[in-house]
Enzyme design. Structure first.
Site, PDB file in Angstrom:
ATOM      1  N   ASN A   9       0.928  -1.209   0.056  1.00 40.63           N
ATOM      2  CA  ASN A   9       0.107   0.096   0.000  1.00 40.63           C
ATOM      3  C   ASN A   9       0.735   1.245  -0.058  1.00 40.63           C
ATOM      4  O   ASN A   9       1.440   1.635   0.977  1.00 40.63           O
ATOM      5  CB  ASN A   9      -0.703  -0.057   1.327  1.00 40.63           C
ATOM      6  N   TRP A  10       0.873   1.803  -1.188  1.00 38.42           N
ATOM      7  CA  TRP A  10       1.799   2.915  -1.157  1.00 38.42           C
ATOM      8  C   TRP A  10       1.431   4.164  -0.721  1.00 38.42           C
ATOM      9  O   TRP A  10       2.057   5.142  -0.457  1.00 38.42           O
ATOM     10  CB  TRP A  10       2.200   3.265  -2.893  1.00 38.42           C
ATOM     11  N   LYS A  11       0.187   4.187  -0.239  1.00 38.96           N
ATOM     12  CA  LYS A  11      -0.559   5.468   0.450  1.00 38.96           C
ATOM     13  C   LYS A  11      -0.255   6.630  -0.459  1.00 38.96           C
ATOM     14  O   LYS A  11      -0.125   6.577  -1.688  1.00 38.96           O
ATOM     15  CB  LYS A  11       0.063   5.676   1.901  1.00 38.96           C
ATOM     16  N   HIS A  95      -9.462   1.398   4.852  1.00 37.94           N
ATOM     17  CA  HIS A  95      -8.259   1.403   5.702  1.00 37.94           C
ATOM     18  C   HIS A  95      -8.353   2.345   6.606  1.00 37.94           C
ATOM     19  O   HIS A  95      -9.147   3.229   6.712  1.00 37.94           O
ATOM     20  CB  HIS A  95      -7.112   1.899   4.678  1.00 37.94           C
ATOM     21  N   GLU A  97      -6.913   4.718   7.768  1.00 40.96           N
ATOM     22  CA  GLU A  97      -6.520   6.170   7.733  1.00 40.96           C
ATOM     23  C   GLU A  97      -7.968   6.827   6.968  1.00 40.96           C
ATOM     24  O   GLU A  97      -7.673   8.015   7.002  1.00 40.96           O
ATOM     25  CB  GLU A  97      -5.395   6.316   6.520  1.00 40.96           C
ATOM     26  N   GLU A 167      -5.235  -4.844  10.669  1.00 40.45           N
ATOM     27  CA  GLU A 167      -4.293  -3.630  10.904  1.00 40.45           C
ATOM     28  C   GLU A 167      -4.568  -2.934  11.984  1.00 40.45           C
ATOM     29  O   GLU A 167      -5.371  -1.803  12.172  1.00 40.45           O
ATOM     30  CB  GLU A 167      -4.288  -2.980   9.605  1.00 40.45           C
ATOM     31  N   GLY A 173       2.797   2.416  10.661  1.00 42.58           N
ATOM     32  CA  GLY A 173       3.791   3.470  10.611  1.00 42.58           C
ATOM     33  C   GLY A 173       4.376   4.065  11.858  1.00 42.58           C
ATOM     34  O   GLY A 173       5.088   4.790  12.070  1.00 42.58           O
ATOM     35  N   SER A 213       3.597  -2.009  10.332  1.00 40.54           N
ATOM     36  CA  SER A 213       5.200  -2.018  10.627  1.00 40.54           C
ATOM     37  C   SER A 213       5.611  -3.540  10.109  1.00 40.54           C
ATOM     38  O   SER A 213       6.472  -4.131  10.799  1.00 40.54           O
ATOM     39  CB  SER A 213       5.435  -1.854  11.821  1.00 40.54           C
ATOM     40  N   GLY A 234       2.832  -0.977   4.227  1.00 38.72           N
ATOM     41  CA  GLY A 234       2.990   0.098   3.693  1.00 38.72           C
ATOM     42  C   GLY A 234       4.463   0.581   3.611  1.00 38.72           C
ATOM     43  O   GLY A 234       5.085   0.549   2.514  1.00 38.72           O
ATOM     44  N   GLY A 235       5.081   1.594   4.778  1.00 42.30           N
ATOM     45  CA  GLY A 235       6.492   2.049   4.403  1.00 42.30           C
ATOM     46  C   GLY A 235       7.488   0.980   3.635  1.00 42.30           C
ATOM     47  O   GLY A 235       8.313   1.622   2.826  1.00 42.30           O
TER      48      GLY A 235
HETATM   49  P1  13P Z   1       3.386   0.410   7.595  1.00 41.31           P
HETATM   50  O1  13P Z   1       3.683  -0.737   6.971  1.00 41.31           O
HETATM   51  O2  13P Z   1       4.009   1.789   7.156  1.00 41.31           O
HETATM   52  O3  13P Z   1       3.154   0.715   9.010  1.00 41.31           O
HETATM   53  O4  13P Z   1       1.612   0.723   7.171  1.00 41.31           O
HETATM   54  C1  13P Z   1       0.720  -0.212   7.205  1.00 41.31           C
HETATM   55  C2  13P Z   1      -0.360  -0.092   6.521  1.00 41.31           C
HETATM   56  O5  13P Z   1      -1.412   0.776   6.822  1.00 41.31           O
HETATM   57  C3  13P Z   1      -0.656  -0.900   5.222  1.00 41.31           C
HETATM   58  O6  13P Z   1      -2.041  -0.463   4.704  1.00 41.31           O
END
Ligand code: 13P
Length: 249
Positions: A9-11, A95, A97, A167, A173, A213, A234-235
């Site tokens: 997930n590149w956000k 998600h 967010e 999640e 994050g 994470s 994500g990251g």
């Molecule tokens: P991180 O891997 O950056 O913690 O993000 C997780 C996430 O929200 C994937 O959708």
């Protein structure tokens, strides 16, 4: 029986040049990976470009959200047929967010999931508790409502495929991963909910990803848990070398 599935997930990250550089390194590095399904979910503006880049590769394309109507006067929204048209197979829905910052609710998640399935997209539906929920002993109540309300009326034919992603918000994050035992406990709870509400077949075949994470150093232990079938990353999905290490865990 369940093929592991790892999605990036590149956000709200990456410009076109960065996406090009990423795939120049990532695609050759993972071309022989067959035992893990791989997807990347970039921002809308990169979908067309990434669709071309991953064509004929073992990397699938996903989006990060979708609206439930097909077309019309909905300025700023993107519909399921539009995602199909650009080459998406997957779409992340609900998600945390989006729940936190953009007013997403279980009801709107449910509408998006149904619309995605109706147009042949596979939803990756997210659930998970906040730190406050966990500290107040509400983890299972929150996850239960995310799952059952999000999936209400979804399994009409019994053939529908929905990927779920657990999640915990406090792990996103933050570098604080849920321990493999903590994650497994919630994943087993989710699979049990599926079994009680939708039957054994759906419970056994549903992929449940863990997100929060996920890094090259912790993925193997997470994936060794019986009910963790993949990761939503994500990251660590933003760099070709770390995402390669993840899909080759
Ligand atoms: P991180 O891997 O950056 O913690 O993000 C997780 C996430 O929200 C994937 O959708």
């Amino acid at each position: 029986m369940r093929t592991p599935f790892i999605a990036g997930n590149w956000k709200m990250n990456m410009l076109s040049g960065e996406a090009e550089d990423f795939f120049k390194e990532f695609l050759p590095a993972v071309k022989d990976v067959q035992s893990v399904k791989i997807a990347v979910c970039p921002v809308y503006t990169l979908l067309h470009q990434v669709s071309e880049l991953v064509r004929d590769s073992n990397v699938k394309l996903g989006a990060q959200n979708v609206f439930w109507e097909e077309k019309g006067a909905y300025t700023g929204e993107i519909s399921p047929p539009m995602l199909k048209d650009v080459g998406c197979e997957y779409v992340i829905i609900g998600h945390s967010e989006r729940r936190q910052h953009f007013g997403e609710t279980n009801e709107t998640v449910n509408k998006r999931v149904k619309a995605a399935l109706a147009h042949g997209l596979t939803p990756i539906m997210c659930c998970g508790e906040t730190l406050e929920d966990r500290e107040n002993g509400k983890t299972f109540d929150v996850v239960k409502s995310h799952i059952l309300e999000g999936l209400q009326g979804v399994y009409e034919s019994g053939k529908e495929e929905v990927v779920l992603a657990y999640e915990p918000v406090w792990a996103i994050g933050t570098g604080k991963t849920a321990s493999p035992d903590q994650a497994q406990e919630v994943h087993a709870f989710i699979r049990n909910l599926l079994q009680e509400n939708f039957g054994e077949d759906i419970a056994q075949r549903t992929i449940i990803q863990y997100g929060g994470s996920v890094k090259p150093k912790n993925i193997a232990e997470l994936m060794s848990q019986p009910d963790i079938d993949g990761g939503l990353v994500g990251g660590a999905s933003l760099k070709a070398d770390s995402f390669t290490a993840l899909v080759k865990y």
